[in-house]
Design an enzyme around this catalytic site. Structure first.
Site, PDB file in Angstrom:
ATOM      1  CG  ASP A   1      -3.393  -3.379   7.629  1.00  0.00           C
ATOM      2  OD1 ASP A   1      -3.626  -4.076   6.629  1.00  0.00           O
ATOM      3  OD2 ASP A   1      -2.313  -2.802   7.836  1.00  0.00           O
TER       4      ASP A   1
ATOM      5  NE  ARG B   1      -0.429   0.830   4.858  1.00  0.00           N
ATOM      6  CZ  ARG B   1      -0.412   0.064   5.940  1.00  0.00           C
ATOM      7  NH1 ARG B   1      -1.103  -1.070   5.974  1.00  0.00           N
ATOM      8  NH2 ARG B   1       0.272   0.419   7.014  1.00  0.00           N
TER       9      ARG B   1
END
Ligand SMILES: Cc1cc2nc3c(=O)[nH]c(=O)nc-3n(C[C@H](O)[C@H](O)[C@H](O)COP(=O)(O)O)c2cc1C
Ligand SMILES: [Mn+2]
Length: 484
Positions: free
Chosen positions: A281, A173
Site C-alpha cells: 500500500d 482499489r
C-alpha cells in the site's frame, strides 16, 4: 483542456514528460518495478506508456500524474497555487464596481456555468459493448510480490445513494478474484461505503459502475476529499473548464464519463464479503487482509483501442503524492472559509498525507494552536491526521527542515503536546484497534504570557540589512567559479 486521456498523453509527449516503453514488460511485477524506479528518480521521473505489456494488446499508462509539472498539466494550470488563487477568488465574490469590473468577472462566471454534467447519447467509452465480458483482456498489474493478486489501482467507482439518488465517485482499489468478480475496497469512512451501508439496510443490491482512464482532471477529482453529498463531477467540471459529458450505462442505472477508456458495469450484493489483500500500500507496507464487498461484473464497454490507466503505490514518494499535493492546494482556500486563521498547510511525502500535517496560523489568542488542531480533527478527511504540527505564520511549512528547526526550538514537550482519540485511517497499523486510535498535536507557535509563558522569547538571528546587501553582490562574484 484535455478532452480525454489520449490528448493528455500526447501533450505529455510534446512536453517531454512521457517515456514510451516499446520492450515487452510483464504486468505481473515488472511494470510496477519499472514504475517504482521512475518514481524514485529526481522530480518523480517521467510518465510511462508501456506499449507492449506481455500477453495483452492494451497499452498501460502509469505515473502520468507523478511530477509537479504533470499534475499541473493535468489540471490545466501553471502552478497549483494559481489554481488555489482561482478558487479563493471564486469563494470571495465581489460586487462589480463598474462595467470594466463586470467584464473582468466574466471568465469566472463562464467557468461556473460549466459545472453541471450533461448527458449525451453516444460515447467513445461505448464503441465496443461486451455484455458478459471478462477482465481477462485487461493488463491489470500485480504490483508487489506478496500482493494477494492483481489490482485495479486507479478505478473511478460510481454509485448512487439508494434512497436519495445522490451520486458519489471515489477511487477505491479492486482486487481481481476471477474474470468476472473483484474486491471493492471502499473503506468505512468513504462515500461508496455509505451507499453500500444504505443498500444493506434496505437489503438491496447496489449497482456500481467503474470508469478506467477518464480525462486527467476527472481522474484527479475522484481522489479528492469532497465533502459528502458534493458531486465530484462539479469539481471536475470546474477544473476542466468544460462540463463533464456522461452516458447511460448499458446494464445498470448509472451514468459514466463518455470520454473514459473502459467501463466496468456491475453490482455488489448486500451481505456478501470476501477476503481482500494483502496489498503493498501507499504506507510503504503491506495492508493486512480484510473482508470487503465483492464487485460482480455484468458488462464491459470500451473504446476500440483503449489505454489502461493505472498507478503504483508503495514506499513514498510515489505518484499518489502529487494527487495528494493537488488536494492540499485546492482544499486550502475551502478550509480557510471555515478556519480563516490557517495560513498554509503541508503534507510531507513521507507522512503519506495524514501521518504528518503541518499548519501555519495567524495566532490571535491564547490556545489558538489547539483550536486549529481540534478543527482539523473534525474536518472531512483531515480527521485522519495523526500528527498535527502548528507553527506561526512566519514559518514556511513547505520547508520541512525549517519546520523541524522551529518545532525543536519552540516546543516544550510536556506543555505543548496535545493527545486525543478518535477515528484513524483504516490503513493505520499502529493503533490498537483498526480505525480507532490516538492523535497528537504539537503546538510549536511562540508562547505568550497569556498562555502562562513568562520568560522572554528569544530573537531570531538575521544579518544587518547593509551587510546582507553587500554580501548578495559579492556572493554573485565569489560563487561564479565555485562548484559544490
Ligand atoms: C491511488 C489511490 C488509491 C486509493 N485507494 C483507496 C482504496 O482502496 N480505498 C479507499 O477507501 N480509498 C482509497 N483512496 C482514497 C480515496 O480515493 C479518497 O479518500 C477519496 O477522497 C474518497 O472519495 P469519497 O469521499 O467520495 O469516498 C485511494 C486514493 C488514491 C490516490
Ligand atoms: Mn465523495
Amino acid at each position: 483542456m484535455f478532452s480525454d486521456l489520449h490528448q493528455f498523453i500526447a501533450a505529455l509527449e510534446r512536453e517531454r514528460e512521457l517515456a514510451r516503453v516499446g520492450d515487452p514488460v510483464d504486468p505481473i511485477l515488472e511494470i510496477a518495478a519499472v514504475t517504482d524506479r521512475a518514481s524514485k528518480s529526481p522530480g518523480g521521473g517521467p510518465g510511462l506508456l508501456f506499449e507492449r505489456p506481455t500477453g495483452f494488446d492494451i497499452p498501460v499508462a502509469v505515473n502520468v500524474f507523478g511530477s509537479m509539472k504533470r499534475i499541473c498539466m493535468a489540471l490545466g494550470v501553471r502552478t497549483l497555487d494559481d489554481l488555489a488563487h482561482e478558487i479563493e477568488e471564486l469563494m470571495t465574490p465581489k460586487m462589480p464596481g463598474g462595467i470594466l469590473d463586470a467584464l473582468k468577472m466574466l471568465p469566472m462566471v463562464n467557468r461556473l456555468r460549466d459545472l453541471m454534467p450533461k448527458t449525451v447519447s453516444s460515447a467513445a467509452c461505448q464503441e465496443v459493448v461486451e455484455k458478459g465480458g471478462t477482465l481477462d483482456s485487461l493488463p491489470i498489474l500485480k504490483c508487489w510480490p506478496d500482493d494477494g493478486g492483481r489490482y485495479i489501482t486507479l478505478p473511478l467507482v460510481f454509485t448512487k445513494d439508494p434512497e436519495t439518488g445522490m451520486r458519489n465517485i471515489g477511487t477505491y482499489r479492486m482486487q481481481v478474484y476471477d474474470a468476472r468478480s473483484t474486491g471493492m475496497h471502499w473503506q468505512q469512512h468513504k462515500g461508496g461505503a455509505q451507499h453500500y451501508r444504505v443498500a444493506e439496510r434496505l437489503n438491496k443490491r447496489l449497482e456500481v459502475a467503474v470508469a478506467l482512464g477518464p480525462d486527467p482532471a476527472l481522474a484527479y477529482s475522484a481522489t479528492a476529499p469532497m465533502p459528502e453529498g458534493l458531486d465530484e463531477l462539479l469539481l471536475a467540471g470546474f477544473l476542466r473548464r468544460e462540463r463533464v459529458e456522461l452516458v447511460k450505462c448499458v446494464t445498470v442505472d448509472l451514468e459514466v464519463p463518455a470520454n473514459a477508456q473502459i467501463i466496468l458495469e456491475g453490482y455488489v450484493e448486500p451481505g456478501e464479503r470476501r477476503r481482500e489483500g494483502p496489498f503493498g500500500d501507499h504506507t510503504g507496507f503491506y495492508s493486512h487482509p480484510g473482508d470487503y464487498p465483492v464487485f460482480h461484473l455484468t458488462c464491459i464497454t470500451r473504446r476500440k483501442r483503449p489505454v489502461y490507466l493505472t498507478t503504483v503505490v508503495g514506499i513514498p514518494p510515489m505518484e499518489d503524492y502529487f494527487l495528494g499535493k493537488a488536494s492540499e492546494r485546492i482544499f486550502l482556500p475551502l478550509i480557510r472559509k471555515t478556519v480563516p486563521e490557517i495560513v498554509d498547510m503541508h503534507f510531507p511525502a513521507a507522512g503519506i498525507f495524514h501521518n504528518i500535517v503541518i499548519i501555519s496560523i495567524d495566532k490571535r489568542y491564547p490556545g489558538h494552536a489547539r483550536k486549529i488542531m481540534n478543527a482539523c480533527w473534525g474536518l472531512g478527511q483531515l480527521m485522519f491526521s495523526k500528527t498535527i504540527i502548528v507553527v506561526d505564520k512566519d514559518v514556511d511549512v513547505q520547508n520541512e527542515s525549517e519546520v523541524a528547526w522551529i518545532v525543536g526550538t519552540h516546543y516544550d514537550p510536556e506543555r505543548d503536546i496535545q493527545f486525543t482519540r478518535g477515528p484513524v485511517d483504516d490503513l493505520d497499523d499502529a493503533s490498537d484497534l483498526q480505525a480507532y486510535g490516538s492523535k497528537m498535536g504539537i503546538d510549536a507557535t511562540r508562547k505568550w504570557p497569556t498562555e502562562g509563558f513568562t520568560r522572554p522569547w528569544p530573537k531570531k538571528i538575521a544579518m544587518a540589512e547593509d551587510s546582507a546587501r553587500k554580501a548578495d553582490a559579492l556572493w554573485q562574484k565569489i560563487s561564479k567559479g565555485w562548484k559544490p
